[in-house]
Design a protein around this motif. Sequence first.
Motif, PDB file in Angstrom:
ATOM      1  N   LYS A  80       0.933  -1.110  -0.011  1.00 41.52           N
ATOM      2  CA  LYS A  80      -0.089   0.004  -0.007  1.00 41.52           C
ATOM      3  C   LYS A  80       0.642   1.278   0.016  1.00 41.52           C
ATOM      4  O   LYS A  80       0.438   2.125  -0.620  1.00 41.52           O
ATOM      5  CB  LYS A  80      -0.976  -0.050   1.242  1.00 41.52           C
ATOM      6  N   ASP A  81       1.925   1.294   0.779  1.00 40.59           N
ATOM      7  CA  ASP A  81       2.765   2.391   0.731  1.00 40.59           C
ATOM      8  C   ASP A  81       3.534   2.626  -0.589  1.00 40.59           C
ATOM      9  O   ASP A  81       3.461   3.928  -1.035  1.00 40.59           O
ATOM     10  CB  ASP A  81       4.017   2.120   1.861  1.00 40.59           C
ATOM     11  N   PHE A  82       3.795   1.526  -1.366  1.00 40.08           N
ATOM     12  CA  PHE A  82       4.413   1.577  -2.486  1.00 40.08           C
ATOM     13  C   PHE A  82       3.119   2.027  -3.653  1.00 40.08           C
ATOM     14  O   PHE A  82       3.531   3.011  -4.717  1.00 40.08           O
ATOM     15  CB  PHE A  82       4.820   0.326  -3.505  1.00 40.08           C
ATOM     16  N   ILE A  94       8.180   7.939 -12.041  1.00 39.08           N
ATOM     17  CA  ILE A  94       7.573   6.727 -12.734  1.00 39.08           C
ATOM     18  C   ILE A  94       8.440   5.937 -13.483  1.00 39.08           C
ATOM     19  O   ILE A  94       8.096   4.619 -13.658  1.00 39.08           O
ATOM     20  CB  ILE A  94       6.505   7.747 -13.680  1.00 39.08           C
ATOM     21  N   ASN A  95       9.371   6.512 -14.379  1.00 38.13           N
ATOM     22  CA  ASN A  95      10.310   5.572 -14.908  1.00 38.13           C
ATOM     23  C   ASN A  95      10.958   4.715 -13.885  1.00 38.13           C
ATOM     24  O   ASN A  95      11.278   3.707 -14.266  1.00 38.13           O
ATOM     25  CB  ASN A  95      11.431   6.497 -15.641  1.00 38.13           C
ATOM     26  N   GLU A  96      11.410   5.122 -12.725  1.00 40.05           N
ATOM     27  CA  GLU A  96      12.176   4.469 -11.855  1.00 40.05           C
ATOM     28  C   GLU A  96      10.966   3.272 -11.274  1.00 40.05           C
ATOM     29  O   GLU A  96      11.421   1.989 -11.259  1.00 40.05           O
ATOM     30  CB  GLU A  96      12.532   5.073 -10.605  1.00 40.05           C
ATOM     31  N   TYR A  97       9.775   3.337 -10.947  1.00 46.80           N
ATOM     32  CA  TYR A  97       8.888   2.518 -10.515  1.00 46.80           C
ATOM     33  C   TYR A  97       8.503   1.678 -11.691  1.00 46.80           C
ATOM     34  O   TYR A  97       8.317   0.275 -11.254  1.00 46.80           O
ATOM     35  CB  TYR A  97       7.646   3.374 -10.004  1.00 46.80           C
ATOM     36  N   PHE A  98       8.531   2.083 -12.984  1.00 49.45           N
ATOM     37  CA  PHE A  98       8.053   1.099 -13.749  1.00 49.45           C
ATOM     38  C   PHE A  98       9.215   0.110 -13.932  1.00 49.45           C
ATOM     39  O   PHE A  98       8.911  -1.164 -14.201  1.00 49.45           O
ATOM     40  CB  PHE A  98       8.138   1.566 -15.092  1.00 49.45           C
ATOM     41  N   LYS A  99      10.533   0.364 -13.906  1.00 49.31           N
ATOM     42  CA  LYS A  99      11.662  -0.596 -13.447  1.00 49.31           C
ATOM     43  C   LYS A  99      11.758  -1.522 -12.657  1.00 49.31           C
ATOM     44  O   LYS A  99      11.684  -2.604 -12.520  1.00 49.31           O
ATOM     45  CB  LYS A  99      13.118   0.475 -13.688  1.00 49.31           C
ATOM     46  N   VAL A 100      11.067  -0.830 -11.344  1.00 47.02           N
ATOM     47  CA  VAL A 100      11.095  -1.819 -10.227  1.00 47.02           C
ATOM     48  C   VAL A 100      10.022  -2.905 -10.394  1.00 47.02           C
ATOM     49  O   VAL A 100      10.241  -3.968 -10.102  1.00 47.02           O
ATOM     50  CB  VAL A 100      10.672  -0.999  -8.659  1.00 47.02           C
ATOM     51  N   VAL A 101       8.888  -2.425 -10.902  1.00 51.82           N
ATOM     52  CA  VAL A 101       7.624  -3.296 -11.075  1.00 51.82           C
ATOM     53  C   VAL A 101       7.869  -4.347 -12.300  1.00 51.82           C
ATOM     54  O   VAL A 101       7.554  -5.550 -12.085  1.00 51.82           O
ATOM     55  CB  VAL A 101       6.441  -2.616 -11.210  1.00 51.82           C
TER      56      VAL A 101
END
Length: 220
Positions: A80-82, A94-101
């Motif tokens: 939920k925090d993520f 957004i670019n960073e989170y897309f890579k993480v996911v």
Amino acid sequence: MKDLDINKLNFYTQEEVWVTLPKFIDWLIKNRKTKKYNYQINLNIIFNSTCIIEGFIFQIIHEFLGELNEDNSTNYRIFKDFQKKIENANWTQINEYFKVVTNFKLNEFTDNECWKAITILFQLRNQLIHGKFAEVHFEPQKKEQISVKKNYGKIFEYLKEKQLVNESSFSNFSGVSLVNNETTDYFYNNCKIFLSDINNHFVKNNDLEIVEESFEIAFG
């Protein structure tokens, strides 16, 4: 079997705003002939182009992540925090989170020219949406008679390189038109190419049917 009473059911719906915007942009372009509001219409197209990109990427991340059953576990709290961080993310994040996911970078799905255009688009959007002015220097004695300083400098040089702005973009030393029909159409066309590349090379390969349907609604 008893009939279901919809008033007693818990459910939710999602309204993907971004899917409505491509057809709105098409309408804006058709009605851009009037000079009185030409600049404002192009601003709208710039802003909505970035909204389309972010909305599309957000939907991919959301569908890729899925949902967890609500409980008091550490995993659920982290999840939920993520989600909250994603919802409040800027373009860089957004670019960073897309890579993480997904374990992929967004620029892996398109060519360098398109990715550069998208990068400049967001830089331009960030300046415009905060109402920042462009500082223009006129120096007739120099070979490069016109230069744009500060935050718009790199954007101007890029557009000049693409032959989308030049000395004729300036009139009577009254200002610089970085947002005109040519620059706006260029960025919106690259927006469509970028999303099409992601849809073809990532969405379809990962069975994200809801996202694929949204893309067809938006651009079909």
